[in-house]
Design an enzyme around this catalytic site. Structure first.
Site, PDB file in Angstrom:
ATOM      1  CE  LYS A  35      43.260  78.224 114.417  1.00  0.00           C
ATOM      2  NZ  LYS A  35      43.323  78.055 112.984  1.00  0.00           N
ATOM      3  CB  THR A  86      41.892  76.476  99.481  1.00  0.00           C
ATOM      4  OG1 THR A  86      43.307  76.754  99.577  1.00  0.00           O
ATOM      5  CG2 THR A  86      41.134  77.777  99.405  1.00  0.00           C
ATOM      6  CE  LYS A 207      50.846  79.685  97.101  1.00  0.00           C
ATOM      7  NZ  LYS A 207      52.011  79.909  97.915  1.00  0.00           N
ATOM      8  N   GLY A 256      65.504  64.400 100.003  1.00  0.00           N
ATOM      9  CA  GLY A 256      64.915  64.044 101.295  1.00  0.00           C
ATOM     10  C   GLY A 256      63.810  63.010 101.124  1.00  0.00           C
ATOM     11  CB  CYS A 263      51.533  74.812 100.301  1.00  0.00           C
ATOM     12  SG  CYS A 263      50.928  76.079 101.421  1.00  0.00           S
TER      13      CYS A 263
HETATM   14  N1  LIG Z   1      50.303  77.617 105.376  1.00  0.00           N
HETATM   15  C1  LIG Z   1      51.120  78.137 104.468  1.00  0.00           C
HETATM   16  O1  LIG Z   1      52.341  78.043 104.567  1.00  0.00           O
HETATM   17  C2  LIG Z   1      50.547  78.855 103.258  1.00  0.00           C
HETATM   18  C3  LIG Z   1      51.402  79.613 102.449  1.00  0.00           C
HETATM   19  C4  LIG Z   1      50.861  80.288 101.359  1.00  0.00           C
HETATM   20  C5  LIG Z   1      49.505  80.185 101.087  1.00  0.00           C
HETATM   21  N2  LIG Z   1      48.693  79.428 101.880  1.00  0.00           N
HETATM   22  C6  LIG Z   1      47.259  79.376 101.590  1.00  0.00           C
HETATM   23  O2  LIG Z   1      46.589  80.248 102.503  1.00  0.00           O
HETATM   24  C7  LIG Z   1      45.291  79.699 102.826  1.00  0.00           C
HETATM   25  C8  LIG Z   1      45.178  79.538 104.331  1.00  0.00           C
HETATM   26  O3  LIG Z   1      46.110  78.574 104.752  1.00  0.00           O
HETATM   27  P1  LIG Z   1      46.452  78.335 106.293  1.00  0.00           P
HETATM   28  O4  LIG Z   1      47.555  77.355 106.345  1.00  0.00           O
HETATM   29  O5  LIG Z   1      46.608  79.661 106.971  1.00  0.00           O
HETATM   30  O6  LIG Z   1      45.071  77.661 106.778  1.00  0.00           O
HETATM   31  P2  LIG Z   1      44.600  77.322 108.261  1.00  0.00           P
HETATM   32  O7  LIG Z   1      43.780  76.110 108.153  1.00  0.00           O
HETATM   33  O8  LIG Z   1      45.757  77.379 109.203  1.00  0.00           O
HETATM   34  O9  LIG Z   1      43.662  78.574 108.658  1.00  0.00           O
HETATM   35  C9  LIG Z   1      42.421  78.853 108.054  1.00  0.00           C
HETATM   36  C10 LIG Z   1      41.529  79.491 109.115  1.00  0.00           C
HETATM   37  O10 LIG Z   1      40.330  79.997 108.488  1.00  0.00           O
HETATM   38  C11 LIG Z   1      39.283  79.882 109.432  1.00  0.00           C
HETATM   39  N3  LIG Z   1      37.994  80.045 108.714  1.00  0.00           N
HETATM   40  C12 LIG Z   1      37.419  79.240 107.781  1.00  0.00           C
HETATM   41  N4  LIG Z   1      36.261  79.777 107.333  1.00  0.00           N
HETATM   42  C13 LIG Z   1      36.108  80.969 107.990  1.00  0.00           C
HETATM   43  C14 LIG Z   1      35.118  81.995 107.953  1.00  0.00           C
HETATM   44  N5  LIG Z   1      34.061  81.945 107.138  1.00  0.00           N
HETATM   45  N6  LIG Z   1      35.280  83.054 108.770  1.00  0.00           N
HETATM   46  C15 LIG Z   1      36.345  83.137 109.606  1.00  0.00           C
HETATM   47  N7  LIG Z   1      37.317  82.207 109.670  1.00  0.00           N
HETATM   48  C16 LIG Z   1      37.196  81.127 108.873  1.00  0.00           C
HETATM   49  C17 LIG Z   1      39.512  78.524 110.057  1.00  0.00           C
HETATM   50  O11 LIG Z   1      38.853  78.396 111.299  1.00  0.00           O
HETATM   51  C18 LIG Z   1      41.042  78.517 110.194  1.00  0.00           C
HETATM   52  O12 LIG Z   1      41.454  79.000 111.457  1.00  0.00           O
HETATM   53  C19 LIG Z   1      45.176  78.393 102.040  1.00  0.00           C
HETATM   54  O13 LIG Z   1      44.510  78.643 100.831  1.00  0.00           O
HETATM   55  C20 LIG Z   1      46.620  78.031 101.784  1.00  0.00           C
HETATM   56  O14 LIG Z   1      46.764  77.237 100.635  1.00  0.00           O
HETATM   57  C21 LIG Z   1      49.189  78.779 102.970  1.00  0.00           C
END
Ligand SMILES: NC(=O)c1ccc[n+]([C@@H]2O[C@H](COP(=O)([O-])OP(=O)(O)OC[C@H]3O[C@@H](n4cnc5c(N)ncnc54)[C@H](O)[C@@H]3O)[C@@H](O)[C@H]2O)c1
Length: 437
Positions: A35, A86, A207, A256, A263
């Protein structure tokens, strides 16, 4: 201000890029070397409209950088955001906090001066206390304030949501930390985005409560859609009729195939787990989860019914595979359950999606993928519109009908009026209205 963003996924990358666009110096850190390498080459690891230009501009101006070395990212940072995943823990639905706790420990070892450690990941109530304990035990001399700052952005509109949020929630009891957070979000605050300060546990719960409420609204209208089909009503008119009431609001009332994505499914499950652990059952959310799970699979049965009750040996083309348009995210997409139900019934399934095929391929064994909706539909017994991408909103229905083996069109997003489908020579099947003659 110097900001480190730990985790460069959908949330971390968008947040980091937007913070740098506000004028902060941001380093995005991720363990995934592929990445980070891609980002260093200017290649986005995800599809999110506008993200490539935002990243390119801020990298060029020297405010945004990427690394796999957490120590390098955290060194000298005044704010360290945790934006790691998470996901649901296998077996019990609790949020898997191992990435958050792992990151907290690494951050503690890397801190070189006073900093706020901000949890942006969606985490259950009390996680901030644990993050604080981990940091104190790992680095007893570190000066760190642990703050909760949940993220509400929507994939597909993430940059707009981040830059024009309905609100920013900050959970902390520390005035010093609150001041720093005000500084970070100053550009938005000046735009009058409400900055809501609460206790840390309250912010964590906000949240989950928000996502559970939205999931409930979707599930409510989906059940009303089922009733409409039986009693001869039209769910789109019902939604409009209730949505015009300001107390209800029109959003999230589009019936839908059930909610999916990264999420709602995992967050509703995690909230139920928290409620169970604290002996405060959330029965409404329990029902929402059950109803939604059943609905996704029921959509497969709906397609089989459209085929006269037997899908064995039939070819079915699914148009739109991601859990919603404008993202390549396939996590918990309804299309996954629909494919499974159709394959279980003996059908051959084809798939088309404008951006999601690369992610869908390993999750949908046995599916044949096509780069155009028309090629996917050629010779098919039925077409199912699963995700309402813009390119699927203006299909040449006559062209579709002319190459299909059987003219069956199942519209799970109510994109097309049934009359339009029928004028093109197709048979309409859909949701929220009684079946047609
Ligand atoms: N995706 C959404 O639309 C959204 C919206 C609001 C909140 N969230 C929350 O935000 C959080 C992240 O979601 P996401 O969709 O971006 O996840 P994701 O899986 O796309 O990205 C998480 C990233 O963290 C990296 N990672 C894990 N451990 C690490 C470490 N110790 N050091 C460095 N990098 C590390 C992983 O390699 C991965 O690239 C979750 O808790 C999710 O619930 C997501």
């Amino acid at each position: 201000m110097r900001i480190a963003m730990i985790g460069t996924g959908y949330v971390g990358l968008v947040s980091g890029a937007c913070f740098s666009d506000f004028g902060h110096d941001v380093i995005c850190v991720d363990k995934d070397a592929r990445k980070i390498d891609a980002l260093k080459q200017g290649v986005m690891p995800i599809f999110e409209p506008g993200l490539d230009h935002l990243v390119e501009r801020n990298v060029r101006d020297g405010r945004l950088a990427f690394t796999t070395d957490l120590k390098e990212g955290v060194e000298g940072a005044e704010a360290v955001f945790i934006a790691v995943g998470t996901p649901s823990r296998r077996g019990d639905g609790h949020a898997d906090l191992s990435y958050v706790f792992g990151a907290a420990e690494e951050i503690a070892r890397a801190l070189s001066g006073p900093a706020v450690v901000v949890t942006k990941s969606t985490v259950p109530v009390g996680t901030g206390d644990e993050v604080e304990r981990i940091i104190r035990e790992t680095a007893p001399d570190a000066q760190a304030w642990v703050v909760s700052n949940p993220e509400f952005l929507r994939e597909g509109a993430a940059i707009e949501d981040f830059k024009r949020p309905d609100r920013i929630v900050v959970g902390t009891d520390s005035e010093a930390a609150a001041e720093l957070m005000r500084e970070i979000y100053r550009p938005l605050y000046l735009n009058k985005a409400p900055l809501l300060f609460t206790g840390r546990r309250t912010a964590e719960l906000i949240k989950y409560a928000a996502n559970a409420f939205l999931a409930t609204k979707i599930t409510f209208i989906n059940e009303i859609a089922d009733l409409c089909e039986i009693v001869g009503a039209d769910v789109q008119d019902v939604a409009r009729g209730i949505g015009l009431d300001n107390r209800i609001g029109a959003k999230f009332l589009h019936a839908g195939p059930g909610y999916g994505g990264s999420c709602f499914p995992k967050d509703t499950l995690a909230l139920l787990k928290t409620a169970e652990d604290h002996q405060a059952p959330l029965r409404i959310v329990e029902s929402v989860v059950k109803v939604n799970d059943a609905r996704k699979r029921a959509m497969g049965r709906k397609v089989i019914q459209a085929l006269g009750g037997d899908a064995r040996g039939r070819t079915i083309a699914l148009l739109g595979l991601t859990f919603k348009p404008n993202t390549d995210d396939m996590r918990d997409a309804p299309s996954l359950s629909i494919v499974q139900a159709l394959q279980d019934a003996g059908a051959s399934v084809r798939g088309y999606d404008p951006e999601g095929i690369e992610q869908a391929r390993p999750m949908m064994p046995g599916v044949d993928f096509f780069d155009s909706p028309y090629r996917a539909a050629d010779g098919a017994d039925a077409v199912v519109l699963v995700t309402e991408w813009d390119v699927l909103r203006a299909l040449d229905l006559k062209r579709l009908a002319s190459t299909m083996k059987q003219p069956i069109f199942v519209d799970l997003r109510s994109v097309y009026p049934p009359e339009e489908i029928e004028e093109a020579g197709l048979r309409w099947f859909g949701i929220g209205r009684p079946p047609r003659g």
